[in-house]
Design an enzyme around this catalytic site. Sequence first.
Site, mmCIF file in Angstrom:
data_model
loop_
_atom_site.group_PDB
_atom_site.id
_atom_site.type_symbol
_atom_site.label_atom_id
_atom_site.label_comp_id
_atom_site.label_asym_id
_atom_site.label_seq_id
_atom_site.Cartn_x
_atom_site.Cartn_y
_atom_site.Cartn_z
ATOM 1 N N CYS A 102 -24.795 -78.444 52.278
ATOM 2 C CA CYS A 102 -25.776 -79.143 51.445
ATOM 3 C C CYS A 102 -27.152 -78.817 52.026
ATOM 4 O O CYS A 102 -27.462 -79.202 53.147
ATOM 5 C CB CYS A 102 -25.468 -80.632 51.532
ATOM 6 S SG CYS A 102 -26.635 -81.665 50.666
ATOM 7 N N CYS A 113 -36.853 -91.946 43.670
ATOM 8 C CA CYS A 113 -35.662 -92.711 43.275
ATOM 9 C C CYS A 113 -35.519 -93.894 44.242
ATOM 10 O O CYS A 113 -35.600 -93.712 45.461
ATOM 11 C CB CYS A 113 -34.417 -91.834 43.326
ATOM 12 S SG CYS A 113 -34.508 -90.443 42.187
ATOM 13 N N GLY A 156 -35.190 -83.329 48.841
ATOM 14 C CA GLY A 156 -36.065 -82.642 47.898
ATOM 15 C C GLY A 156 -35.482 -82.525 46.510
ATOM 16 O O GLY A 156 -34.296 -82.778 46.285
ATOM 17 N N SER A 188 -28.685 -79.331 41.930
ATOM 18 C CA SER A 188 -28.671 -80.709 41.432
ATOM 19 C C SER A 188 -30.101 -81.168 41.157
ATOM 20 O O SER A 188 -30.981 -81.006 41.994
ATOM 21 C CB SER A 188 -28.027 -81.606 42.484
ATOM 22 O OG SER A 188 -28.100 -82.959 42.108
HETATM 23 N N1 SAH Z 1 -33.232 -84.300 43.917
HETATM 24 C C1 SAH Z 1 -31.969 -83.786 43.533
HETATM 25 C C2 SAH Z 1 -31.089 -83.327 44.673
HETATM 26 C C3 SAH Z 1 -31.121 -84.116 45.954
HETATM 27 S S1 SAH Z 1 -30.339 -85.689 46.008
HETATM 28 C C4 SAH Z 1 -31.239 -84.786 42.665
HETATM 29 O O1 SAH Z 1 -31.777 -85.863 42.435
HETATM 30 O O2 SAH Z 1 -30.180 -84.475 42.155
HETATM 31 C C5 SAH Z 1 -28.620 -85.352 45.920
HETATM 32 C C6 SAH Z 1 -27.815 -86.505 45.382
HETATM 33 O O3 SAH Z 1 -27.677 -87.545 46.355
HETATM 34 C C7 SAH Z 1 -28.447 -87.141 44.161
HETATM 35 O O4 SAH Z 1 -27.485 -87.400 43.185
HETATM 36 C C8 SAH Z 1 -28.995 -88.423 44.751
HETATM 37 O O5 SAH Z 1 -29.233 -89.360 43.749
HETATM 38 C C9 SAH Z 1 -27.903 -88.781 45.743
HETATM 39 N N2 SAH Z 1 -28.260 -89.787 46.740
HETATM 40 C C10 SAH Z 1 -29.458 -90.117 47.227
HETATM 41 N N3 SAH Z 1 -29.368 -91.110 48.117
HETATM 42 C C11 SAH Z 1 -28.059 -91.425 48.217
HETATM 43 C C12 SAH Z 1 -27.313 -92.379 48.965
HETATM 44 N N4 SAH Z 1 -27.911 -93.203 49.829
HETATM 45 N N5 SAH Z 1 -25.976 -92.428 48.806
HETATM 46 C C13 SAH Z 1 -25.351 -91.578 47.956
HETATM 47 N N6 SAH Z 1 -25.985 -90.655 47.226
HETATM 48 C C14 SAH Z 1 -27.336 -90.578 47.348
#
Ligand code: SAH
Length: 341
Positions: A102, A113, A156, A188
């Site tokens: 990853c 988010c 990112g 993603s």
């Molecule tokens: N920005 C991109 C890729 C990075 S995040 C995206 O939003 O897809 C990768 C994934 O991890 C995303 O689905 C994100 O929402 C999730 N994610 C972020 N924080 C997390 C957490 N604490 N537990 C589980 N998944 C998480």
Amino acid sequence: MKNIYDYTLEELEEYFLSINEKKFKATQIFEWLYKKRVNSFDSMSNIKKETLDILKKDFIINDISIVTYKEGKDVIKFLFRLNDNQSVEAVLMKHDYGNSLCVSTQVGCNMGCKFCESGRLKKVRNLQTYEMVLQILKIEEVLNIRISHVVLMGIGEPFDNYDNVIKFIKIINSGKGIDIGARHITVSTCGIVPKIKEFIKDGNQVNLAISLHAPNNEIRNKIMNINKAYDINLLIDTLKEYISKTNRRVTFEYIMLDGVNDSVSCALELAKLLKGMNCYVNLIPYNETSHIEFKKSSDEHIRLFLDTLKKNHINVTIRKEFGGNVDAACGQLRANYEEGI
Ligand code: SAH
């Protein structure tokens, strides 16, 4: 000076033509960098000295270093120090089908988010292509392994760094480069619609995953700022266009957040939203972090949600949980390290 790992094969070919050299030299350089894995021009013994001197004048072979790592069951999380002293992380997951990495695409993230640790530390800058390529090369080198799958799901938003990310994908996908098959690479995004449209136009063959996390605008607006710019209906319409133009399946990531998006009525609404689409849903048990108040859904709620989707003919799986004990939630290791925790 340019970093040699920033260059796709085509760009290197153009470079060699521009200095009146044969373009097959680009293939030779790629073989040295990505097959034989040397990290100095002087080791490239089949390239003549005059050419090497020109290369050394125009390019650097840069490096990034691993500052710390944490190891858990089937998972190792690495923190990299970049040349301007910034840091990013990469997570290696050992699956029965191979090693999946990853990778991070930015230092910090501006998508904001609410549940995500990366977004707490705002975006400092985009990663250069070479900084993504080297996350793979470094880990393969220190562990003496091959990485078979790459997911762009680290720190990112890949589509907020679109050009560098696409170059990265070209380099790792190239048969002359790291040679990871397109079907083994997943990008993603939280849903930057104009970039998804560009991705459709580019005809890129890698897998597309969408962080959906909610079945409607009301919930999605509360947890993902991006939904205020490109709402869920626009997003789904764009993905229907992607599916019809590419014939590919879309993966939806759906984090299960206790009391927020995990009810049976949410599952029913989600099933309705995705009805008839060539897609599958990956339910992700939320990785709790000490800085953010969201809690993970209970196993029972996750099971009920899964069953409801299944009953409504949606392909769905629960993602295997990795690395709760290694700060593996997106951005956690970096945040804790930088804050001295
Ligand atoms: N920005 C991109 C890729 C990075 S995040 C995206 O939003 O897809 C990768 C994934 O991890 C995303 O689905 C994100 O929402 C999730 N994610 C972020 N924080 C997390 C957490 N604490 N537990 C589980 N998944 C998480």
